[in-house]
Design an enzyme around this catalytic site. Structure first.
Site, PDB file in Angstrom:
ATOM      1  N   GLU A  39       0.810  -1.207   0.000  1.00  0.00           N
ATOM      2  CA  GLU A  39       0.000   0.000   0.000  1.00  0.00           C
ATOM      3  C   GLU A  39       0.851   1.268   0.000  1.00  0.00           C
ATOM      4  O   GLU A  39       0.514   2.240  -0.668  1.00  0.00           O
ATOM      5  CB  GLU A  39      -0.927  -0.005   1.232  1.00  0.00           C
ATOM      6  CG  GLU A  39      -2.074   0.981   1.059  1.00  0.00           C
ATOM      7  CD  GLU A  39      -2.925   1.100   2.302  1.00  0.00           C
ATOM      8  OE1 GLU A  39      -2.867   0.176   3.136  1.00  0.00           O
ATOM      9  OE2 GLU A  39      -3.626   2.119   2.425  1.00  0.00           O
ATOM     10  N   ASP A  40       1.930   1.269   0.731  1.00  0.00           N
ATOM     11  CA  ASP A  40       2.651   2.519   0.962  1.00  0.00           C
ATOM     12  C   ASP A  40       4.001   2.657   0.246  1.00  0.00           C
ATOM     13  O   ASP A  40       4.634   3.700   0.337  1.00  0.00           O
ATOM     14  CB  ASP A  40       2.877   2.722   2.470  1.00  0.00           C
ATOM     15  CG  ASP A  40       1.559   2.918   3.206  1.00  0.00           C
ATOM     16  OD1 ASP A  40       0.597   3.344   2.553  1.00  0.00           O
ATOM     17  OD2 ASP A  40       1.505   2.630   4.405  1.00  0.00           O
TER      18      ASP A  40
END
Ligand code: MN
Length: 734
Positions: A83-84
């Site tokens: 996600e990051d």
């Protein structure tokens, strides 16, 4: 404020992990995942100012304290890399394998859900919990999510106030109950207290203060009781651990608010827990304690013989101490204690053996999962609900009947299995359903009958001034959508009717006028109502509607209204006219041949010239001269036998036969109308026949009429052309 959190290091994680994970390759996996995460999150910082890696380190640490397996700890380290950071799922697969990649992927997907939507008026925490569980599919995903949420809650003070409120509410509604269902009381209690702090700060501090004020006194009492019981048990040579335990603040608040208990009622209960070796020890300890202290009747609970539905086991009793203080005592084995604290995680507990086998582990995972599902099914919100009833409901709601899909804004919509974007659209709003023209599911355009699945993000394309299609009824699953579509279609039909009614009314008025009747007179309500039953309708509008849609011809209605007899059919008219035909005889033509005195002359029967037509004569063999129209096709190629002829002058009594052919769209009263026109022009009709082409529904009417001259014939033809539905008229040449 909760106590300052200790700074967790990678060594701390490994220290806990090593208490139950021993194989080198497993410890190496955890280390590799940690290194990878640290590298990928480098340069990223949390709102607290900590490097991002500190967050995943804490998540991994919480997981280790739950005694989860090495893959889950590794996934905990990696839970935010997709996600990051620029890491893809494929990267995780190639570096750490499918299993860890799946765990990370599921955590990422659940992370994208917005469970708490203030704009959603139908927000239902219970539904969102089901979505969460249904999407997680694997309990390990839930454990990672809980660890993630716990650390985020511990560091919530760095978030803006609005986020604090939203995240805390979501935690209390979704995460804490899931932790409770999984029996992980340690996490559940901490999540509840942290949420409580952010949501009701004043209440939190009020209760914290009350607890603190009596703490010293209570602690002294508890310590005294612990000492007394310890002495008692040592006398009997039983192995045990004993400690006092405190209730968490939110449970005190909850008991006060929901169960309407006074603060001192709750707080006066002092709690002690005794952990021992065997089940038998538990009962022994209970016996010794009851022999020494007076138990309160009805408070003994044997959850060892009859475990709670979430497999919780323990003996509970309430006794009265020396100074009249009341103590709640829990007695259980180490194993029981672990289940009570770690819940599903304890069942999940990582086992390392010599015979480790990925397939065996997979099988175990599946067994655990089905255990978890049964467990989830038995842990009803409402304790009065029977277990089997709850299980049936939950089974139907979560695992069989329902799919949970989302709007692009993250609002959760639950639908029955097999539901389509149309069902979704009608659930959003009736108008959205009605104007749906397309659906986008997970960023791809799909057909409107596509079956939706849990976790799908559905977006509906609408267009103004469109409406539902009847075809939709073939595939929609919800009654809501079915009913709305049917209602719309019925309304459309009746709207169409409203449009048609004035058309029918106008058609009837015209028909009456055409027949020389006064429309206002015959279209009186009473007159119309008198004939409704003859057309199988119950109101005037239906009659007008049927006229407009050609189910009934206006002329039929006119007939009924004016009490006219049934119109003669074509055969009858033909017979009636032809009956009189013999009365008429062809007259001699007043024709002269310039320069010739007497010559037998007659009018040709093929083209039937009338006075005024351009004519010419044809010299026959033995029958004299036949007079044809100049354009008669029969004489065009006979130039050598042609002779000029002239009309002698008009005889006003004289009648000439003429054949006419009328082509028209067939309709009732057509022949009647044509006969009427001819007779209005004062031309006797001596023959008529009509044929109808059933395919084209056109009518061919042949008639023999008598006229004085070409001018009269021209008038008749002109008037016939005006007759409704007539297409063309020809003078016939045979
Ligand atoms: Mn995270």
């Amino acid at each position: 404020m909760p106590a300052e959190q200790k700074q967790i290091t990678f060594d701390d994680v490994m220290e806990v992990a090593k208490t139950y994970i021993h194989r080198k390759e497993n410890l190496a996996l955890i280390e590799r995942a940690a290194k990878f995460a640290e590298e990928k999150h480098e340069g990223q910082f949390r709102k607290s100012g900590d490097p991002y890696f500190v967050h995943v380190l804490n998540v991994a640490y919480i997981l280790a304290t739950l005694h989860v397996g090495p893959t889950t700890i590794a996934a905990g380290f990696l839970h935010d890399v997709v996600e990051d950071t620029d890491v893809t799922k494929e990267d995780v697969i190639s570096l750490f394998g499918e299993e860890i990649a799946e765990l990370v992927d599921s955590v990422t997907k659940i992370g994208a859900l917005k469970f708490h939507d203030k704009e959603d008026p139908e927000y239902q925490a219970a539904n969102h919990r089901k979505l969460f569980i249904a999407m997680a599919k694997d309990v390990r995903v839930i454990l990672i999510k809980l660890a993630d949420r716990l650390h985020n809650m511990r560091t919530l003070q760095f978030k803006p106030v609005e986020s604090q409120q939203r995240i805390a509410a979501e935690t209390l509604d979704i995460y804490a109950p899931i932790a409770h269902r999984l029996g992980i009381s340690a996490i559940k209690n901490e999540l509840e207290d942290l949420s409580f702090l952010y949501l009701q700060r004043e209440e939190y501090y009020r209760i914290a203060h009350l607890v603190e004020a009596k703490k010293a006194e209570r602690d002294a009492s508890v310590q005294q009781m612990i000492a007394d019981i310890s002495a008692l048990l040592k006398e009997h040579g039983i192995e045990f651990r004993i400690f006092g335990r405190s209730k968490h603040l939110y449970s005190i608040y909850h008991k006060m608010a929901v169960r309407q208990k006074r603060f001192d009622e709750i707080l006066d209960l002092l709690a002690i827990r005794i952990i021992t070796k065997t089940e038998l020890n538990c009962y022994e300890i209970l016996g010794y304690i009851h022999a020494q202290y007076r138990p309160i009747p009805g408070r003994l609970k044997d959850y060892i013989a009859v475990p709670k539905s979430n497999m919780y086991q323990s003996l509970h009793t309430t006794i009265i101490g020396d100074e009249g203080r009341i103590f709640e005592v829990q007695i259980r084995t180490e194993e029981m204690d672990e289940i009570a604290e770690r819940g599903v995680a304890a069942h999940w507990r990582y086992k390392e053996g010599s015979g480790y086998d990925a397939r065996v582990e997979q099988k175990e995972i599946e067994d655990r999962l089905s255990w978890f599902r049964d467990f989830a099914a038995y842990t009803g919100e409402n304790e009065n609900e029977s277990a089997s009833e709850y299980m049936a409901t939950l089974q139907r709601d979560v695992f069989e009947a329902n799919v949970y899909v989302m709007t692009p804004k993250g609002r959760v919509i639950d639908l029955p299995n097999g539901a389509t974007p149309i069902d979704f659209a009608y659930r959003i709003h009736t108008d959205v359903g009605h104007t749906t023209v397309g659906a986008i599911v997970n960023d791809a355009m799909v057909p409107l009958n596509t079956e939706l699945h849990t976790g799908d993000v559905v977006q509906i394309k609408t267009m103004k001034n469109t409406g539902p299609s009847e075809d939709w009824l073939k595939f929609v699953k919800t009654n809501q959508a079915k009913n709305k579509i049917r209602a719309y279609l019925a309304k459309k039909e009746s709207d169409k009717k409203e449009e048609k009614v004035p058309q029918g009314e106008k058609a009837l008025a015209e028909e009456l006028r055409k027949r020389g009747f006064e429309a206002n007179e015959y279209m009186e309500k009473k007159k119309l109502e008198g004939i409704l039953s003859q057309f199988s309708v119950t109101n005037i509008n239906d009659l007008y509607y049927n006229i407009a849609t050609k189910k009934v011809h206006a002329s039929q209605v006119v007939e009924k209204l004016t009490n006219q007899k049934r119109p003669l059919n074509n055969d009858e008219i033909t017979r009636m006219i032809n009956r009189d035909a013999k009365k008429h005889t062809a007259s001699k033509g007043g024709i002269v041949i310039p320069g010739i005195e007497s010559m037998k002359m007659s009018l040709a029967q093929c083209c039937l010239p009338v006075y005024g037509d351009e004519i010419c004569g044809y010299i026959t063999k033995g029958e004299g001269v036949k007079v044809h129209r100049k354009d008669c096709p029969n004489i065009l190629k006979q130039k050598e036998r042609l002779i000029d002829v002239e009309w002698e002058g008009e005889d006003s009594e004289r009648l000439y036969d003429s054949d006419l052919v009328v082509y028209a769209h067939d309709r009732n009263f057509l022949l009647t109308d044509i006969v009427t026109v001819v007779s209005q022009c004062k031309a006797p009709m001596i023959q008529v026949s009509a044929t109808v082409n059933q395919e084209t529904l056109t009518s061919t009417i042949k008639m023999k009429i008598q006229v004085h001259n070409k001018e009269q014939l021209r008038t008749i033809i002109a008037n016939l052309r005006k007759v409704d539905s007539v297409l063309s008229i020809e003078r016939e040449s045979n």
